[in-house]
Design a protein around this motif. Structure first.
Motif, mmCIF file in Angstrom:
data_model
loop_
_atom_site.group_PDB
_atom_site.id
_atom_site.type_symbol
_atom_site.label_atom_id
_atom_site.label_comp_id
_atom_site.label_asym_id
_atom_site.label_seq_id
_atom_site.Cartn_x
_atom_site.Cartn_y
_atom_site.Cartn_z
ATOM 1 N N ALA A 213 70.186 65.298 -32.420
ATOM 2 C CA ALA A 213 71.004 64.082 -32.296
ATOM 3 C C ALA A 213 70.298 62.870 -32.886
ATOM 4 O O ALA A 213 70.816 61.749 -32.798
ATOM 5 N N GLY A 214 69.099 63.076 -33.461
ATOM 6 C CA GLY A 214 68.363 61.974 -34.069
ATOM 7 C C GLY A 214 67.638 61.095 -33.082
ATOM 8 O O GLY A 214 67.287 59.956 -33.399
ATOM 9 N N VAL A 215 67.388 61.611 -31.859
ATOM 10 C CA VAL A 215 66.674 60.825 -30.856
ATOM 11 C C VAL A 215 65.422 61.590 -30.435
ATOM 12 O O VAL A 215 65.326 62.805 -30.576
ATOM 13 N N ARG A 216 64.463 60.842 -29.886
ATOM 14 C CA ARG A 216 63.184 61.421 -29.509
ATOM 15 C C ARG A 216 63.098 61.622 -28.004
ATOM 16 O O ARG A 216 63.367 60.704 -27.228
ATOM 17 N N LEU A 217 62.721 62.818 -27.601
ATOM 18 C CA LEU A 217 62.436 63.134 -26.214
ATOM 19 C C LEU A 217 61.202 64.041 -26.239
ATOM 20 O O LEU A 217 61.297 65.210 -26.612
ATOM 21 N N HIS A 329 72.767 59.795 -19.264
ATOM 22 C CA HIS A 329 73.333 59.497 -20.576
ATOM 23 C C HIS A 329 72.285 58.880 -21.485
ATOM 24 O O HIS A 329 71.490 58.038 -21.062
ATOM 25 N N ASP A 330 72.286 59.290 -22.753
ATOM 26 C CA ASP A 330 71.374 58.734 -23.751
ATOM 27 C C ASP A 330 72.113 57.646 -24.527
ATOM 28 O O ASP A 330 73.030 57.944 -25.297
ATOM 29 N N VAL A 331 71.723 56.399 -24.315
ATOM 30 C CA VAL A 331 72.420 55.283 -24.962
ATOM 31 C C VAL A 331 72.243 55.314 -26.473
ATOM 32 O O VAL A 331 73.008 54.677 -27.201
ATOM 33 N N ARG A 332 71.260 56.052 -26.966
ATOM 34 C CA ARG A 332 71.018 56.133 -28.412
ATOM 35 C C ARG A 332 71.962 57.109 -29.089
ATOM 36 O O ARG A 332 72.097 57.078 -30.326
ATOM 37 N N TYR A 337 73.896 63.768 -22.935
ATOM 38 C CA TYR A 337 73.292 63.586 -21.628
ATOM 39 C C TYR A 337 72.087 64.517 -21.533
ATOM 40 O O TYR A 337 72.101 65.625 -22.065
ATOM 41 N N HIS A 338 71.043 64.074 -20.837
ATOM 42 C CA HIS A 338 69.847 64.894 -20.712
ATOM 43 C C HIS A 338 69.638 65.318 -19.262
ATOM 44 O O HIS A 338 69.876 64.540 -18.326
ATOM 45 N N ALA A 339 69.184 66.546 -19.102
ATOM 46 C CA ALA A 339 68.826 67.089 -17.791
ATOM 47 C C ALA A 339 67.663 68.050 -18.013
ATOM 48 O O ALA A 339 67.782 69.256 -17.849
ATOM 49 N N CYS A 340 66.523 67.498 -18.414
ATOM 50 C CA CYS A 340 65.385 68.352 -18.760
ATOM 51 C C CYS A 340 64.080 67.589 -18.539
ATOM 52 O O CYS A 340 64.089 66.385 -18.263
ATOM 53 N N GLU A 376 65.641 57.213 -22.941
ATOM 54 C CA GLU A 376 65.127 56.346 -24.008
ATOM 55 C C GLU A 376 63.848 55.618 -23.617
ATOM 56 O O GLU A 376 63.316 54.811 -24.395
ATOM 57 N N ARG A 377 63.293 55.918 -22.449
ATOM 58 C CA ARG A 377 62.098 55.188 -22.003
ATOM 59 C C ARG A 377 60.866 55.504 -22.840
ATOM 60 O O ARG A 377 59.857 54.802 -22.751
ATOM 61 N N PHE A 378 60.919 56.538 -23.663
ATOM 62 C CA PHE A 378 59.778 56.908 -24.481
ATOM 63 C C PHE A 378 59.837 56.315 -25.883
ATOM 64 O O PHE A 378 59.006 56.649 -26.731
ATOM 65 N N ASP A 379 60.790 55.422 -26.135
ATOM 66 C CA ASP A 379 60.971 54.901 -27.482
ATOM 67 C C ASP A 379 59.773 54.115 -27.999
ATOM 68 O O ASP A 379 59.600 53.969 -29.208
ATOM 69 N N ASP A 380 58.941 53.606 -27.105
ATOM 70 C CA ASP A 380 57.805 52.808 -27.559
ATOM 71 C C ASP A 380 56.642 53.689 -28.015
ATOM 72 O O ASP A 380 55.638 53.182 -28.527
#
Length: 391
Positions: A213-217, A329-332, A337-340, A376-380
């Motif tokens: 989805a182009g997002v980082r986790l 929910h991932d606002v990005r 939605y994430h559950a992991c 998204e808390r890991f975006d930094d």
């Protein structure tokens, strides 16, 4: 490629967290599909011990999630009964030396203030709870809220109770996207499954699904081993572990850590854990770890020195750097939605995770504040992850 009529939600992952998400979403009236690269409970769930613990969690968001799950597991046990081998056996945490008692007292006091039942047990009282414990232990705490399930059975029966359509043995190779990049379903090599919501319950592959989805986790695997003895009489009555296990759970070290966690089972074998190390997806059997676990267990229960170990198994816990799962929910990436990222607590935290996801999916008020679990808390942090087959 086959195409399927739209669902309300597609859950990626058929472990216990994905099964709980499917169960609570279906109970909310949603049409659900579950897709997984392997079988039900083929990943972390199938390699777990089935711990439902509050005893190892300090006050904070994870403990709140665990306390919510504790009540939900009791409700699920009433519905699913003996099929999931739910056992409210309680946990017994022991200090291995006098110096460990004061930290244990302080930890228990903090937990009690947060709603955990923690009962002090003196050295003289320990044999009443565990007659085969080593005789020189200075004391500990009983945690009556700790319980156990058979994790693979729990996942299978939650999925069956959900009524969700299941697509097993199909890795997710891509995400369907709508206007503005919203996630609108998943694609496998065999089919496309359309839905306005996709739940990432892919465990250790959760980072790969997020990357699609182009997002980082930044989910990483954290390897652990468990020893299984020959069938024995019920010589271990509770979930019993040494107090230093709590520090191992909270540690972010990539190096090997182990502390004795011992429990009996319905079938007779005793399970012995727990180790933690970040070595990627290396499945190599480690004699060093197995010997260390056996020695630590025998130090707690000398009677185990005469027991034969029949087998050992390994699994990979989905680790996130701050030891909190990503839930919500991932606002990005609208629609994702994430559950992991529950690490070794996913079985215990699964019902609360599934319930909270279902609340978001239906627009209902969640029972807990989801802000600490924001994906998204890991975006930094640096890095963007890498795409690949997920689920």
């Amino acid at each position: 490629m086959l195409k399927r009529n739209p669902y309300d939600v597609v859950v990626v992952g058929a472990g216990v967290v994905g099964a709980a998400c499917a169960y609570y979403a279906a109970r909310s009236g949603l049409e659900v599909a579950v897709v997984d690269r392997g079988p039900v409970a083929g990943g972390t769930t199938g390699a777990g011990e089935g711990n439902l613990l509050v005893s190892d969690k300090e006050p904070g968001p994870e403990l709140d999630l665990a306390l919510l799950s504790t009540g939900l597991w009791r409700d699920l046990a009433a519905e699913l009964g003996a099929r999931v081998e739910y056992e409210p056996k309680g946990g017994l945490v022991v200090a291995t030396g006098p110096a460990g008692l004061d930290p244990l007292h302080g930890f228990a006091a903090q937990q009690r203030a947060a709603g955990v039942t923690a009962v002090p047990v003196t050295a003289d009282e320990l044999p009443e709870f565990e007659p085969h414990l080593a005789a020189d232990l200075p004391g500990g705490y009983l945690y009556p809220q700790d319980a156990q399930v058979q994790p693979a059975l729990a996942a299978a029966h939650l999925l069956r109770a959900s009524g969700a359509d299941r697509y097993l043995g199909e890795a997710v190779t891509g995400l369907l996207r709508g206007p503005g990049g919203a996630v609108t379903g998943v694609a496998t090599a065999r089919r496309a499954l359309a839905a306005p919501a996709v739940v990432n319950a892919a465990g250790t592959w959760g980072g790969e699904l997020a990357a699609l989805a182009g997002v980082r986790l930044p989910v990483l695997p954290r390897r652990g081993f468990v020893l299984v003895t020959e069938p024995l009489p019920r010589i271990v009555r509770h979930k019993v572990y040494a107090a230093d296990y709590v520090a191992d759970v909270a540690s972010g070290s990539a190096g090997l850590q182990s502390s004795a966690v011992v429990e009996g089972t319905h079938a007779g074998p005793v399970l012995i854990g727990a180790s933690r190390e970040r070595v990627g997806f290396d499945r190599t059997l480690s004699p060093e770890v197995l010997h260390r676990l056996a020695a630590q267990a025998a130090a707690l229960f000398p009677v185990l020195r005469a027991a034969q170990v029949q087998r050992a198994y390994r699994g990979f816990r989905p680790y996130l750097p701050d030891h909190l799962p990503a839930v919500g929910h991932d606002v990005r990436a609208p629609g994702l939605y994430h559950a992991c990222g529950h690490e070794g607590a996913g079985i215990g935290l699964a019902p609360a995770t599934g319930l909270l996801i279902s609340r978001q999916l239906t627009g209902a008020e969640p029972e807990l504040d989801l802000a600490p679990f924001r994906p998204e808390r890991f975006d930094d942090a640096e890095g963007t992850g890498s795409a690949g087959g997920a689920g």
